[in-house]
Design a protein around this motif. Structure first.
Motif, PDB file in Angstrom:
ATOM      1  N   ILE A 155       0.760  -1.134   0.198  1.00  0.00           N
ATOM      2  CA  ILE A 155       0.246   0.317  -0.037  1.00  0.00           C
ATOM      3  C   ILE A 155       0.792   1.120   0.498  1.00  0.00           C
ATOM      4  O   ILE A 155       0.476   1.867  -0.764  1.00  0.00           O
ATOM      5  CB  ILE A 155      -0.719  -0.262   0.731  1.00  0.00           C
ATOM      6  N   TRP A 156       1.880   0.829   1.030  1.00  0.00           N
ATOM      7  CA  TRP A 156       2.964   2.522   0.987  1.00  0.00           C
ATOM      8  C   TRP A 156       3.912   2.647  -0.157  1.00  0.00           C
ATOM      9  O   TRP A 156       3.644   3.281  -1.114  1.00  0.00           O
ATOM     10  CB  TRP A 156       3.925   2.323   2.283  1.00  0.00           C
ATOM     11  N   SER A 157       3.560   1.734  -1.136  1.00  0.00           N
ATOM     12  CA  SER A 157       4.392   1.729  -2.975  1.00  0.00           C
ATOM     13  C   SER A 157       3.228   2.428  -3.801  1.00  0.00           C
ATOM     14  O   SER A 157       4.084   2.573  -5.238  1.00  0.00           O
ATOM     15  CB  SER A 157       4.947   0.727  -2.738  1.00  0.00           C
ATOM     16  N   GLN A 204       7.222  14.309   9.962  1.00  0.00           N
ATOM     17  CA  GLN A 204       8.522  14.498   8.917  1.00  0.00           C
ATOM     18  C   GLN A 204       7.796  12.943   8.262  1.00  0.00           C
ATOM     19  O   GLN A 204       8.685  12.720   7.330  1.00  0.00           O
ATOM     20  CB  GLN A 204      10.074  14.035   9.594  1.00  0.00           C
ATOM     21  N   ALA A 205       7.375  11.359   8.675  1.00  0.00           N
ATOM     22  CA  ALA A 205       7.548  10.420   7.914  1.00  0.00           C
ATOM     23  C   ALA A 205       6.443  11.040   7.127  1.00  0.00           C
ATOM     24  O   ALA A 205       6.719  10.399   6.057  1.00  0.00           O
ATOM     25  CB  ALA A 205       7.409   9.086   8.839  1.00  0.00           C
ATOM     26  N   LEU A 264       8.011   4.906   5.662  1.00  0.00           N
ATOM     27  CA  LEU A 264       7.567   4.041   5.726  1.00  0.00           C
ATOM     28  C   LEU A 264       8.934   3.203   7.441  1.00  0.00           C
ATOM     29  O   LEU A 264       7.934   3.085   8.024  1.00  0.00           O
ATOM     30  CB  LEU A 264       7.011   2.783   5.507  1.00  0.00           C
ATOM     31  N   PRO A 265       9.735   2.673   7.009  1.00  0.00           N
ATOM     32  CA  PRO A 265      10.425   2.552   8.307  1.00  0.00           C
ATOM     33  C   PRO A 265      10.366   3.877   9.605  1.00  0.00           C
ATOM     34  O   PRO A 265       9.982   2.728  10.671  1.00  0.00           O
ATOM     35  CB  PRO A 265      11.792   2.055   8.149  1.00  0.00           C
ATOM     36  N   LEU A 266      10.547   4.508   9.480  1.00  0.00           N
ATOM     37  CA  LEU A 266      10.246   6.287   9.694  1.00  0.00           C
ATOM     38  C   LEU A 266       8.660   5.783  10.574  1.00  0.00           C
ATOM     39  O   LEU A 266       8.916   5.803  11.788  1.00  0.00           O
ATOM     40  CB  LEU A 266      10.676   7.142   9.816  1.00  0.00           C
ATOM     41  N   PHE A 267       7.646   5.336   9.346  1.00  0.00           N
ATOM     42  CA  PHE A 267       6.668   5.788  10.012  1.00  0.00           C
ATOM     43  C   PHE A 267       5.682   4.849  11.213  1.00  0.00           C
ATOM     44  O   PHE A 267       5.521   5.190  12.861  1.00  0.00           O
ATOM     45  CB  PHE A 267       6.003   6.210   9.570  1.00  0.00           C
ATOM     46  N   ASN A 268       6.764   3.295  11.068  1.00  0.00           N
ATOM     47  CA  ASN A 268       6.066   2.204  12.406  1.00  0.00           C
ATOM     48  C   ASN A 268       7.013   2.490  13.062  1.00  0.00           C
ATOM     49  O   ASN A 268       6.065   1.855  14.028  1.00  0.00           O
ATOM     50  CB  ASN A 268       6.436   1.131  11.469  1.00  0.00           C
ATOM     51  N   THR A 269       8.038   3.279  12.980  1.00  0.00           N
ATOM     52  CA  THR A 269       7.920   3.116  14.851  1.00  0.00           C
ATOM     53  C   THR A 269       7.735   4.172  15.532  1.00  0.00           C
ATOM     54  O   THR A 269       7.823   3.464  17.304  1.00  0.00           O
ATOM     55  CB  THR A 269       9.886   4.170  14.234  1.00  0.00           C
ATOM     56  N   ILE A 270       6.794   5.012  15.286  1.00  0.00           N
ATOM     57  CA  ILE A 270       5.771   5.534  15.894  1.00  0.00           C
ATOM     58  C   ILE A 270       4.704   5.246  15.592  1.00  0.00           C
ATOM     59  O   ILE A 270       4.173   4.619  16.878  1.00  0.00           O
ATOM     60  CB  ILE A 270       6.106   7.430  15.361  1.00  0.00           C
TER      61      ILE A 270
END
Length: 323
Positions: free
Chosen positions: A15-17, A191-192, A198-204
């Motif tokens: 989905i993110w792609s 920022q994400a 996506l990796p930065l988004f998922n950390t939060i």
């Protein structure tokens, strides 16, 4: 990682792609050569917001503007004279207004079984021009339909954070989880979203989906009904609102049914909009569309919420009438 978590992560990654090709042209009324400016072409993420591309658009069209001093944030975009809301992600706007036929994965599988030649004939109708053609304006801002942006991007940030807080409250019955995020985490989340990371988004986001000491109660969901669907639901549509009219429906949708069985998309839609979705199993009158795809009615809603929510935490479902 358990198999279910792997499937959720795989679906989220796909989905993110997702992205859409856009062709953006300057409105004739703002162009000093009337309609001879070049088009701005871009492949843009479905999950992102059109407000983020405004500085690039302003730089591209500045030499063609009647008033090149107009700030980038005073512009607005439209599709076939319908102003596009800044706080709606691009993919949702496309699903609501483009008229494109949603991808049907189950039908594609059947077509692959019967052969490519038949499938081509079956799916050749209803083709929508690609790229999606939009118009950017720098005058006549439709203040009665759009929020006014600002040079510092605070309006977009506030709108997004309010959506995240609302989704968190729906999931948990309290917004404590999102309110307890550190400023660093809040800044990294924004920022994400802006950088589509996506990796930065998922950390939060994983902190929001797995709050310590809390059990998720509901799935944040918004359902968007076009004029045709609203008429099916016997809603009175004001005459002046028919062009691009969208009704947004929300309801508290628990993760499980009273029988303790998992809530599916079909059971949720049948409960919220029984006139439009009279069956829990089959889309008889309308099709729910998410990220450009027709969603199976049997999809487990909790899994959809984890894998297919937009960045604000909501499942934004467009309704497409059948027939």
């Amino acid at each position: 990682m358990p198999a279910q978590n792997e499937r959720i992560a795989s679906l989220q990654s796909k989905i993110w792609s997702g992205s859409l090709p856009l062709e953006i042209r300057l409105a004739a009324s703002d162009c000093r050569t009337y309609n001879e400016s070049e088009a701005y072409l871009v492949q843009y993420p479905r999950l992102s917001y059109l407000a983020f591309v405004l500085p690039r658009l302003h730089a591209f069209f500045a030499s063609s503007l009647i008033n090149p001093e107009v700030p980038a944030h005073e512009s607005w975009l439209s599709f076939e004279d319908v102003p596009l809301k800044w706080h709606y992600p691009l993919g949702l706007l496309y699903d609501l207004f483009s008229g494109a036929e949603p991808v049907n994965v189950e039908r594609q599988r059947r077509e692959e079984q019967i052969g490519a030649s038949e499938a081509t004939v079956e799916t050749s109708s209803g083709v929508v021009p690609i790229p999606w053609r939009l118009t950017i304006h720098y005058t006549d801002f439709p203040g009665d339909q759009l929020i006014q942006l600002d040079a510092d991007g605070r309006a977009m940030l506030d709108s997004y954070i309010n959506g995240v807080k609302e989704a968190d409250f729906i999931r948990n019955g309290t917004a404590r989880t999102v309110m307890s995020l550190s400023k660093e985490d809040s800044d990294r989340l924004w920022q994400a979203v802006q950088t589509h990371d996506l990796p930065l988004f998922n950390t939060i986001n994983n902190k929001l989906l797995n709050p310590p000491g809390l059990e998720l109660r509901h799935v944040p969901i918004k359902i968007y009904l076009p004029t045709s669907a609203s008429q099916t639901a016997s809603e009175t549509i004001p005459e002046e609102a028919k062009a691009g009219h969208i009704r947004v429906v929300q309801a508290l949708v628990p993760l499980r049914l009273p029988s303790k069985q998992p809530q599916t998309l079909g059971t949720a839609l049948n409960s919220i909009l029984p006139t439009i979705f009279p069956s829990r199993r089959n889309p008889l009158l309308a099709q729910p569309v998410l990220h450009g795809a027709a969603v199976p009615m049997g999809a487990v809603l909790e899994d959809l919420g984890r894998a297919a929510a937009y960045t604000d935490g909501f499942l934004h479902l467009a309704v497409v009438m059948l027939g």
